[in-house]
Design an enzyme around this catalytic site. Sequence first.
Site, PDB file in Angstrom:
ATOM      1  N   GLU A  29      11.374  30.630  14.323  1.00  0.00           N
ATOM      2  CA  GLU A  29      11.566  30.179  12.948  1.00  0.00           C
ATOM      3  C   GLU A  29      10.480  29.174  12.589  1.00  0.00           C
ATOM      4  O   GLU A  29      10.104  28.334  13.414  1.00  0.00           O
ATOM      5  CB  GLU A  29      12.930  29.520  12.770  1.00  0.00           C
ATOM      6  CG  GLU A  29      13.178  28.979  11.365  1.00  0.00           C
ATOM      7  CD  GLU A  29      14.565  28.379  11.193  1.00  0.00           C
ATOM      8  OE1 GLU A  29      15.507  28.852  11.856  1.00  0.00           O
ATOM      9  OE2 GLU A  29      14.700  27.429  10.403  1.00  0.00           O
TER      10      GLU A  29
ATOM     11  N   GLU B 137      11.649  22.882   3.158  1.00  0.00           N
ATOM     12  CA  GLU B 137      13.082  22.659   3.356  1.00  0.00           C
ATOM     13  C   GLU B 137      13.413  21.230   2.941  1.00  0.00           C
ATOM     14  O   GLU B 137      12.931  20.268   3.547  1.00  0.00           O
ATOM     15  CB  GLU B 137      13.509  22.882   4.808  1.00  0.00           C
ATOM     16  CG  GLU B 137      15.011  22.706   5.002  1.00  0.00           C
ATOM     17  CD  GLU B 137      15.472  22.906   6.433  1.00  0.00           C
ATOM     18  OE1 GLU B 137      16.692  23.031   6.645  1.00  0.00           O
ATOM     19  OE2 GLU B 137      14.619  22.911   7.345  1.00  0.00           O
TER      20      GLU B 137
END
Length: 286
Positions: free
Chosen positions: A177, A182
């Site tokens: 990932e 974010e």
Amino acid sequence: MTNQPRPGGSRRTALKRMAAAAAAAATAPLLVPDPARAADAAARQIGAAAWETLIDGSSFASRAALESEWNYLYPWGSDHNGTARMYASSTDSNHCYLSPAGVLNLKATRITWDEGNSSKDPYLPIHYHSAAIHAKNQVLVNDQFPDWEVRGEFQAPSARGTWPAFWITGANSWPPESDILEYKGDNRNWFNTYDGGWDNTIVTVASPGSWHEYRIWMTKTSGTDVQIHYYLDGVWKGAHTGSNFVGKPMNVIINLQMEGASGSGGPTGDTYYKARNVYVGRTNNG
């Protein structure tokens, strides 16, 4: 912001652009490079490789363009690790729509009824309807495709309980990932890499709700590993090693999740997350 090789651009221009983009990856991740020397090294490393574009930045120009390049929801369905359930389809544009042309809008709306819990760990109660999309093209680092650029411009919510993301994650396994954008309930962007352990570069951003460009340059460094360089508005912010990323296809995802890691007691009104000029390209050694 930097210019990118586009379809129809010359091979010479593309290679120059690749050299500039790869300059940081040609040096030790925590050293300040000599830009000229780094660019020369990158050009030698890239050699005669061809650059190709998978998503050219115009995929939000129309609904047809969106649906030609992206699928609705997460790759695994409507639920993930927060309290928002994704609702979007070719006939449902309430939470995923284009306005104006060229700008993707994801909208999270608080619900007032009991819709049960998310089907994904940690199985939180559903408090919102929202939206997600994932690219039809996947990121796959290997000998043929050793270098990748993934970037986009976003207006991101950052209030407590809002959890927008722009990320790539393993299609068949987790890890790998890489989180390119974010926000978890405040004005800090988390550049994250997960390969079994987390690497985090956390950057305070002035006005996340204004347009900013978020970008990674990822390059193969061994038979198993990659190096990922993270950029905000064209400025290098950090480099992480992704162990065992090579040979593993990854999905590109844009989603507006809520609460969870971004804090409880999220907004009671609508929350908006906007994207434009999302781009994915790679070298192709044929």
